[in-house]
Enzyme design. Structure first.
Site, PDB file in Angstrom:
ATOM      1  N   SER A  69      45.509  51.930  45.534  1.00 33.07           N
ATOM      2  CA  SER A  69      45.228  52.880  44.453  1.00 33.07           C
ATOM      3  C   SER A  69      44.444  54.078  44.975  1.00 33.07           C
ATOM      4  O   SER A  69      43.828  54.037  46.036  1.00 33.07           O
ATOM      5  CB  SER A  69      44.424  52.196  43.356  1.00 33.07           C
ATOM      6  OG  SER A  69      45.095  51.054  42.883  1.00 33.07           O
TER       7      SER A  69
HETATM    8  N1  SAH Z   1      43.590  47.196  44.520  1.00 33.32           N
HETATM    9  C1  SAH Z   1      44.790  47.110  45.323  1.00 33.32           C
HETATM   10  C2  SAH Z   1      45.986  47.390  44.433  1.00 33.32           C
HETATM   11  C3  SAH Z   1      47.278  47.079  45.048  1.00 33.32           C
HETATM   12  S1  SAH Z   1      48.663  47.423  43.994  1.00 33.32           S
HETATM   13  C4  SAH Z   1      44.722  48.114  46.436  1.00 33.32           C
HETATM   14  O1  SAH Z   1      44.188  49.195  46.189  1.00 33.32           O
HETATM   15  O2  SAH Z   1      45.212  47.870  47.530  1.00 33.32           O
HETATM   16  C5  SAH Z   1      48.679  46.000  42.947  1.00 33.32           C
HETATM   17  C6  SAH Z   1      48.922  44.683  43.591  1.00 33.32           C
HETATM   18  O3  SAH Z   1      49.085  43.715  42.561  1.00 33.32           O
HETATM   19  C7  SAH Z   1      50.201  44.612  44.440  1.00 33.32           C
HETATM   20  O4  SAH Z   1      49.856  44.222  45.735  1.00 33.32           O
HETATM   21  C8  SAH Z   1      51.058  43.561  43.734  1.00 33.32           C
HETATM   22  O5  SAH Z   1      51.836  42.781  44.611  1.00 33.32           O
HETATM   23  C9  SAH Z   1      49.992  42.730  43.033  1.00 33.32           C
HETATM   24  N2  SAH Z   1      50.456  41.949  41.888  1.00 33.32           N
HETATM   25  C10 SAH Z   1      51.363  42.270  40.940  1.00 33.32           C
HETATM   26  N3  SAH Z   1      51.504  41.261  40.060  1.00 33.32           N
HETATM   27  C11 SAH Z   1      50.656  40.260  40.454  1.00 33.32           C
HETATM   28  C12 SAH Z   1      50.342  38.949  39.947  1.00 33.32           C
HETATM   29  N4  SAH Z   1      50.915  38.439  38.855  1.00 33.32           N
HETATM   30  N5  SAH Z   1      49.429  38.214  40.616  1.00 33.32           N
HETATM   31  C13 SAH Z   1      48.826  38.690  41.743  1.00 33.32           C
HETATM   32  N6  SAH Z   1      49.089  39.916  42.268  1.00 33.32           N
HETATM   33  C14 SAH Z   1      49.983  40.696  41.626  1.00 33.32           C
END
Ligand code: SAH
Length: 221
Positions: A69
């Site tokens: 993000s």
């Molecule tokens: N805070 C992180 C955000 C990554 S994007 C960063 O800045 O790196 C959001 C993440 O949520 C992705 O990696 C995606 O694979 C994960 N995600 C989506 N649905 C999910 C679920 N049900 N359980 C766990 N992770 C999930």
């Protein structure tokens, strides 16, 4: 953690300080959050080919169709959570692990769940290399929360949900806060939920664009 950053020979303190200053100018007031951003090497958490962009205030692709993000969005979410050093936190969507590292500086312990194995493993390696010890990671569907470690003082969902996942509300401690982007697939608002006794109060904040939260209590695919 500062020591291990210095040992890794990648201080980049000036770039981190400039990013923290930029976020302050954009309206982030919580000095503990800004200090965490200043102390945490974001370039550890992005693919090496784009490491030179790590201190821009923008999202960056991290592989598997996911993105780290925008720092402003992380900072806003963390500010809304009003974390204290004694808090136990659940993070849904570890992704790169960058926000996990920020949470680990601001709280006592972080439980973080990621559904994509490659990202879970990458985040685990990055956090290990920084010497972050107060985190427990799991690869599964985070929309069910993590009942074995509940209740949580704070919950942060890092992917966009169609509705607030009911199991996460159930796993909020008394006085607990949860930040979750809720809305359509392409655009959501950051919702802040606070539990006082049996009452849950919701307030909506910034418009954001997160990747979808995929799981039993999220989007089907
Ligand atoms: N805070 C992180 C955000 C990554 S994007 C960063 O800045 O790196 C959001 C993440 O949520 C992705 O990696 C995606 O694979 C994960 N995600 C989506 N649905 C999910 C679920 N049900 N359980 C766990 N992770 C999930």
């Amino acid at each position: 953690m500062e020591d291990s950053v210095a040992r890794a020979g990648l201080p980049l303190g000036g770039a981190r300080r400039r990013l923290a200053e930029e976020l302050r100018r954009k309206g982030i007031n919580d000095s503990a959050v800004l200090a965490a951003i200043e102390a945490t090497p974001r370039h550890f958490f992005v693919p090496s080919g784009v490491a030179h962009r790590a201190y821009e205030d923008s999202p960056i692709p991290i592989g598997s169709g996911q993105t780290i993000s925008q720092p402003f969005v992380h900072a806003r979410s963390l500010e809304l959570l009003r974390l204290s050093e004694s808090d136990r936190v659940l993070e849904v969507g570890t992704g790169s692990g960058y926000q996990t590292a920020l949470l680990a500086r601001l709280a006592r312990h972080v439980y973080s769940i990621e559904r994509v194995p490659a990202l879970h493993e990458g985040a685990a390696a990055a956090l290990r290399s920084l010497g972050v010890g107060n985190v427990t990671l799991e690869c599964s569907d985070g929309t069910a929360g993590w009942p074995e470690h509940a209740p949580f003082d704070a919950i942060v969902v890092s992917a966009g949900a169609p509705d607030i996942p009911a199991p996460l509300v159930e796993q909020m401690a008394a006085g607990g806060r949860m930040v979750v982007p809720v809305g359509a697939r392409g655009e959501q608002t950051i919702a802040l939920l606070e539990r006082t006794g049996n009452r849950i109060v919701r307030r909506d904040f910034d418009a954001v664009r997160f990747v979808p939260l995929i799981g039993e209590h999220g989007w089907a695919q």
